[in-house]
Design an enzyme around this catalytic site. Structure first.
Site, PDB file in Angstrom:
ATOM      1  N   HIS A   1     -34.467  19.085 -30.727  1.00  0.00           N
ATOM      2  CA  HIS A   1     -33.641  18.565 -29.629  1.00  0.00           C
ATOM      3  C   HIS A   1     -33.805  19.427 -28.376  1.00  0.00           C
ATOM      4  O   HIS A   1     -34.064  18.904 -27.281  1.00  0.00           O
ATOM      5  CB  HIS A   1     -32.183  18.529 -30.087  1.00  0.00           C
ATOM      6  CG  HIS A   1     -31.236  17.991 -29.067  1.00  0.00           C
ATOM      7  ND1 HIS A   1     -30.675  16.736 -29.156  1.00  0.00           N
ATOM      8  CD2 HIS A   1     -30.734  18.541 -27.924  1.00  0.00           C
ATOM      9  CE1 HIS A   1     -29.881  16.539 -28.114  1.00  0.00           C
ATOM     10  NE2 HIS A   1     -29.893  17.625 -27.359  1.00  0.00           N
ATOM     11  N   GLU A   2     -33.664  20.724 -28.536  1.00  0.00           N
ATOM     12  CA  GLU A   2     -33.752  21.624 -27.376  1.00  0.00           C
ATOM     13  C   GLU A   2     -35.172  21.681 -26.831  1.00  0.00           C
ATOM     14  O   GLU A   2     -35.373  21.781 -25.614  1.00  0.00           O
ATOM     15  CB  GLU A   2     -33.271  23.031 -27.757  1.00  0.00           C
ATOM     16  CG  GLU A   2     -31.831  23.096 -28.245  1.00  0.00           C
ATOM     17  CD  GLU A   2     -30.838  22.517 -27.257  1.00  0.00           C
ATOM     18  OE1 GLU A   2     -31.107  22.535 -26.046  1.00  0.00           O
ATOM     19  OE2 GLU A   2     -29.773  22.042 -27.706  1.00  0.00           O
TER      20      GLU A   2
ATOM     21  N   GLY B   1     -13.228  35.201  -4.159  1.00  0.00           N
ATOM     22  CA  GLY B   1     -12.929  36.387  -3.354  1.00  0.00           C
ATOM     23  C   GLY B   1     -11.835  36.197  -2.321  1.00  0.00           C
ATOM     24  O   GLY B   1     -11.770  36.960  -1.351  1.00  0.00           O
ATOM     25  N   LYS B   2     -10.957  35.228  -2.511  1.00  0.00           N
ATOM     26  CA  LYS B   2      -9.902  34.980  -1.520  1.00  0.00           C
ATOM     27  C   LYS B   2      -8.935  36.155  -1.440  1.00  0.00           C
ATOM     28  O   LYS B   2      -8.548  36.581  -0.348  1.00  0.00           O
ATOM     29  CB  LYS B   2      -9.155  33.686  -1.870  1.00  0.00           C
ATOM     30  CG  LYS B   2     -10.046  32.442  -1.861  1.00  0.00           C
ATOM     31  CD  LYS B   2      -9.266  31.166  -2.106  1.00  0.00           C
ATOM     32  CE  LYS B   2      -8.783  31.052  -3.539  1.00  0.00           C
ATOM     33  NZ  LYS B   2      -9.884  30.900  -4.511  1.00  0.00           N
ATOM     34  N   THR B   3      -8.527  36.695  -2.587  1.00  0.00           N
ATOM     35  CA  THR B   3      -7.598  37.832  -2.589  1.00  0.00           C
ATOM     36  C   THR B   3      -8.258  39.075  -2.008  1.00  0.00           C
ATOM     37  O   THR B   3      -7.626  39.844  -1.265  1.00  0.00           O
ATOM     38  CB  THR B   3      -7.101  38.106  -4.021  1.00  0.00           C
ATOM     39  OG1 THR B   3      -6.506  36.921  -4.552  1.00  0.00           O
ATOM     40  CG2 THR B   3      -6.076  39.224  -4.028  1.00  0.00           C
TER      41      THR B   3
ATOM     42  N   HIS C   1     -35.609  18.795 -24.475  1.00  0.00           N
ATOM     43  CA  HIS C   1     -35.085  19.106 -23.138  1.00  0.00           C
ATOM     44  C   HIS C   1     -36.064  19.990 -22.367  1.00  0.00           C
ATOM     45  O   HIS C   1     -36.347  19.743 -21.187  1.00  0.00           O
ATOM     46  CB  HIS C   1     -33.752  19.851 -23.256  1.00  0.00           C
ATOM     47  CG  HIS C   1     -32.597  18.999 -23.671  1.00  0.00           C
ATOM     48  ND1 HIS C   1     -32.281  17.816 -23.051  1.00  0.00           N
ATOM     49  CD2 HIS C   1     -31.656  19.171 -24.652  1.00  0.00           C
ATOM     50  CE1 HIS C   1     -31.201  17.287 -23.619  1.00  0.00           C
ATOM     51  NE2 HIS C   1     -30.810  18.086 -24.600  1.00  0.00           N
TER      52      HIS C   1
ATOM     53  N   HIS D   1     -22.064  45.048  -7.267  1.00  0.00           N
ATOM     54  CA  HIS D   1     -21.484  45.326  -8.586  1.00  0.00           C
ATOM     55  C   HIS D   1     -22.412  46.112  -9.511  1.00  0.00           C
ATOM     56  O   HIS D   1     -21.982  46.532 -10.590  1.00  0.00           O
ATOM     57  CB  HIS D   1     -21.064  44.024  -9.261  1.00  0.00           C
ATOM     58  CG  HIS D   1     -19.891  43.355  -8.599  1.00  0.00           C
ATOM     59  ND1 HIS D   1     -18.667  43.962  -8.467  1.00  0.00           N
ATOM     60  CD2 HIS D   1     -19.775  42.130  -8.012  1.00  0.00           C
ATOM     61  CE1 HIS D   1     -17.833  43.142  -7.836  1.00  0.00           C
ATOM     62  NE2 HIS D   1     -18.482  42.030  -7.554  1.00  0.00           N
TER      63      HIS D   1
END
Length: 506
Positions: free
Chosen positions: A339-340, A118-120, A343, A260
């Site tokens: 595999h997932e 958000g600099k601009t 995790h 937003h």
């Protein structure tokens, strides 16, 4: 009239020479060259001061930005950065007060931080806050192969800012230069480059902005590479104030999402607080994209309102990319699912409630993934927290070992993350080596300590996952049928088949 006479005379002379049998080709070539030079001179005269300078000035006319309606209230989060910037801008608003205290007005404000924070937007809000003329340019607009063009454009930019403020009867002007690292990079002193001349001109213009000048000019600039900027640009008296515009925290992310989604129809099950919690590390631009993508998914489904599942799809897309058509074989899909699940099981054991979703559908370069809920924003990590995260990274490879007797290339990225965290433990003085300076310690000792840490975590992960075969089998069936296993459903399965999970040694 004279033009037609000259052209007629030239044609007549050429015909006469041809009649005499003289080769006129050299004369024609000379005439073409003279014509081109004459044409370029005429264009330069028509364009103003000529050549590249005229081109530079024509571009400068596009720098004046029409007044926008952006206010600081429209920027979610960044309360500290907004407060610092407002204080700097008050020097333009309350002139009598700063004179009373003998304060020298600030000449420059540098906004630093990652892309999309958000600099601009803050620069545009600053113009409204002070009722100043707003002139903006990008660093790339001053880069030219012709020496002196960039410096001329800098001069034109400052003149344009002042003339715009005078024309609108405004007391101040703000010049905003985005990506200033393009022209403000460190000078090496070895050669005189176009970049150096442009930077020197910017330094000169900033020094020449006296406090009594009317209109007063404040230079604002933005960069995500502050370390590349020249020291002369950063010193007091030029860019007096450096404001860090960081990635938003959870509260700020919720604010940004609220802004937003204000014009979007949200379903009753949407919890922006939960979305903010699941988007740790997202910038403001990414959060805007999440809100927009969620609306697109709702439109695709023909839904009248945006539901929570649409936000889940949007977070996945922004984080991982769009779904791809890559179709894996059944054996690969089964390996990826296990595999997932590895995790996910480890993650849920070391941080209960952290699994948001387990997915088998490929996105980007990933054939499957686990979306985790970070639960809270963390910026400091203990050895215990890092070791638990290492276990989560190793869970996928360990699951493959248990069911296939070996690993696959799908664990490469997991191992890179695990190695990075193990090295962080050593570098932070939390390993058995104690507080060490990596430059003065034998690399073999560091390698051995990292290897010891990883082997220890591998053994703990194996001990944990060997107790969870029913969860693997049930989760595999669900992923095979639906490709998605939601976090709440996964926790219910884990509780059903591993009721003693709290007693498992981690």
């Amino acid at each position: 009239m004279h033009k037609e006479i000259w052209i007629g005379s030239a044609v007549g002379l050429i015909l006469f020479l041809v009649f005499l049998g003289i080769n006129v080709t050299p004369f024609l070539l000379v005439a073409v060259v003279i014509g081109i030079i004459f044409f370029m001179l005429m264009r330069q005269q028509a364009g103003g001061t000529g050549g590249n300078i005229a081109l530079g000035r024509s571009k400068q006319q596009k720098h004046v930005i029409p007044r926008s309606n952006i206010q600081f209230a429209d920027i979610g989060g960044q309360e500290r950065a907004k407060k610092e910037l407002k204080e700097a801008l008050d020097f333009l608003v309350y002139k009598e007060k700063i004179e009373q205290y003998g304060i020298r007005p600030l000449k420059g404000v540098l906004l630093t931080g990652p892309p999309g924070t958000g600099k601009t937007l803050m620069a545009k809000a600053a113009a409204n806050y002070t009722n100043s003329a707003f002139v903006a340019a990008s660093g790339s607009q001053f880069v030219e192969m012709y020496v002196g063009v960039g410096a001329q454009r800098i001069r034109d930019l400052f003149k344009e800012a002042k003339s715009t403020a005078e024309k609108n009867n405004q007391d101040s002007a703000i010049i905003f230069i985005d990506e200033i690292d393009v022209i403000g990079g460190k000078r090496d002193g070895q050669q005189q480059r176009e970049y150096d001349q442009t930077l020197n001109q910017l330094l000169t213009e900033m020094d020449g902005v006296a406090t009594s000048d009317k209109p007063r000019v404040l230079v604002m600039a933005a960069t995500n590479r502050k370390d590349m900027l020249d020291a002369a640009l950063l010193r007091p008296g030029r860019f007096d104030r450096h404001i860090s515009v960081d990635l938003p925290d959870k509260y700020a992310r919720e604010q940004i999402l609220t802004i937003h989604t204000a014009n979007k129809p949200l379903a009753s099950d949407v919890s922006l607080e939960r979305v903010a919690q699941e988007t740790f590390g997202f910038s403001g631009a990414q959060l805007e994209s999440v809100a927009n993508e969620a609306a697109i998914y709702a439109m695709r489904d023909g839904s009248e309102k945006i539901e929570m599942r649409h936000f889940g799809y949007a977070v996945d897309k922004v984080m991982m990319g769009e779904k791809v058509d890559r179709e894996a074989s059944e054996e690969e899909k089964r390996r990826v699912a296990l595999h997932e699940l590895g995790h996910a099981i480890v993650s849920e054991h070391v941080r209960p409630g952290s699994v948001s979703q387990v997915t088998l559908s490929p996105r980007g370069q990933a054939l499957g993934y686990v979306r985790q809920n970070p639960m809270e924003d963390r910026y400091l990590y203990t050895k215990d927290a890092l070791e638990k995260q290492i276990m989560v990274c190793l869970g996928g490879a360990v699951a493959e070992e248990i069911y296939y007797g070996g690993r696959s290339t799908g664990s490469k990225n997991d191992f890179e993350q695990a190695l990075g965290m193990a090295q962080e433990i050593v570098q932070s003085g939390m390993s058995e080596l104690g507080i060490v300076h990596l430059q003065y310690v034998d690399k073999t000792r560091i390698h051995d300590e990292v290897e010891r840490l990883l082997e220890n975590m591998l053994e703990k992960t194996r001990a944990l996952l060997r107790q969870c075969d029913p969860v693997f089998q049930h989760g595999l069936k669900t992923l095979w049928d639906a490709e998605v296993l939601q976090g709440d459903e996964f926790r219910a399965v884990l509780k059903q088949y591993v009721p003693q999970q709290q007693e498992v040694a981690v």
